[in-house]
Design an enzyme around this catalytic site. Structure first.
Site, short mmCIF file in Angstrom:
data_model
loop_
_atom_site.label_atom_id
_atom_site.label_comp_id
_atom_site.label_asym_id
_atom_site.label_seq_id
_atom_site.Cartn_x
_atom_site.Cartn_y
_atom_site.Cartn_z
N GLY A 97 -16.07 25.01 -29.77
CA GLY A 97 -16.01 25.73 -28.50
C GLY A 97 -17.20 26.63 -28.22
N ASN B 272 -19.89 25.82 -26.50
CA ASN B 272 -20.24 25.66 -25.08
C ASN B 272 -19.24 26.39 -24.19
OD1 ASN B 272 -22.56 24.05 -25.47
ND2 ASN B 272 -21.29 22.24 -25.79
N MET C 121 -13.67 15.25 -27.14
CA MET C 121 -13.89 13.98 -27.83
C MET C 121 -12.81 12.97 -27.48
SD MET C 121 -16.68 14.78 -29.11
CE MET C 121 -17.01 13.30 -30.06
N HIS C 122 -12.79 12.59 -26.24
CA HIS C 122 -11.87 11.57 -25.75
C HIS C 122 -12.47 11.01 -24.47
CE1 HIS C 122 -8.05 9.60 -24.63
NE2 HIS C 122 -8.29 10.05 -23.42
N ASN D 138 -19.55 16.69 -17.54
CA ASN D 138 -19.59 16.41 -18.97
C ASN D 138 -20.99 16.68 -19.49
OD1 ASN D 138 -18.53 15.25 -21.53
ND2 ASN D 138 -20.04 13.65 -21.13
N HIS E 160 -23.70 15.72 -22.36
CA HIS E 160 -24.02 14.70 -23.35
C HIS E 160 -25.38 15.00 -23.97
CE1 HIS E 160 -24.03 10.94 -25.46
NE2 HIS E 160 -25.13 10.54 -24.87
#
Length: 223
Positions: free
Chosen positions: A14, A16, A105-106, A125, A127
């Site tokens: 956590g 971020n 992570m899904h 999101n 990446h």
């Protein structure tokens, strides 16, 4: 103008999320609040960070969902769709204006994304790779390996709008990161994380600005 309501999805440490919390608290992100943090892992440290910041939390796990809904367990695709749809329902109960996947992570399917899109709720999101490079898991490690093989000299990170295709949505923030000669994977990961904390805050700021310029969407519960 009402504060922008943000839901954050996490799976791990956590950091971020913490960057967003700190930016809201110090006014870098203005007129915004995190209305809930959702994790698919019960042991995620990010849940502790949220509770310390007095942010409501929710645990929503695929395996547990399957155990609670045995009719779906023998059909993985159906289980995933039902899980994602249930997650969308849970998220929408808080009437967010913005969703941020910060290390979630899904892979989210249209069963999750479509209900948000219909209400004009953008989903972001982060990446840890440049657009079109190293989509999917282990992006930093794959970039480091490509550097060692002489195929690239830099990597970076992208905060993008989420679509069903993994890590392929429209970029909102892109940051390049040169890989240093002799740099270890661990050192590159740490430098990447430092940039992530900056990028996620910039992306939330920009997404909020875009929302204010776009105005309410038809069907938006905040209209």
């Amino acid at each position: 103008m009402p504060a922008t309501r943000i839901t954050v999805l996490i799976s791990g440490n956590g950091t971020n999320l913490q960057a967003i919390i700190n930016a809201i608290e110090d006014g870098t992100i203005q007129n915004a609040e995190i209305v809930r943090v959702v994790s698919n892992r019960a042991a995620a440290k990010g849940l502790i960070r949220a509770k310390e910041a007095k942010i409501p939390t929710l645990y929503h796990n695929l395996k547990r969902f399957g155990e609670q809904n045995p009719a779906y367990q023998h059909n993985p695709d159906l289980l995933r769709q039902q899980y994602d749809g249930a997650l969308a329902d849970l998220v929408l109960q808080d009437q967010p204006n913005l969703l941020v996947a910060a290390g979630f992570m899904h892979i989210l399917s249209p069963a999750f994304l479509d209900p948000l899109a219909k209400l004009g709720i953008p989903a972001l999101n982060l990446h840890p790779a440049l657009p079109g490079q190293f989509n999917g898991i282990d992006a930093i490690a794959r970039a480091h390996q490509a550097f060692l093989q002489g195929n690239i000299t830099k990597t970076g990170l992208t905060v993008h709008y989420m679509i069903a295709e993994v890590d392929a949505g429209e970029p909102l923030i892109v940051k390049e990161l040169n890989i240093q000669p002799g740099e270890t994977l661990e050192h590159l990961e740490q430098r990447m994380h430092t940039q992530e904390w900056l990028a996620i805050v910039e992306a939330v700021q920009l997404a909020i600005r875009n929302l204010s310029m776009a105005g309410p969407t038809v069907g938006d519960p905040h209209a």
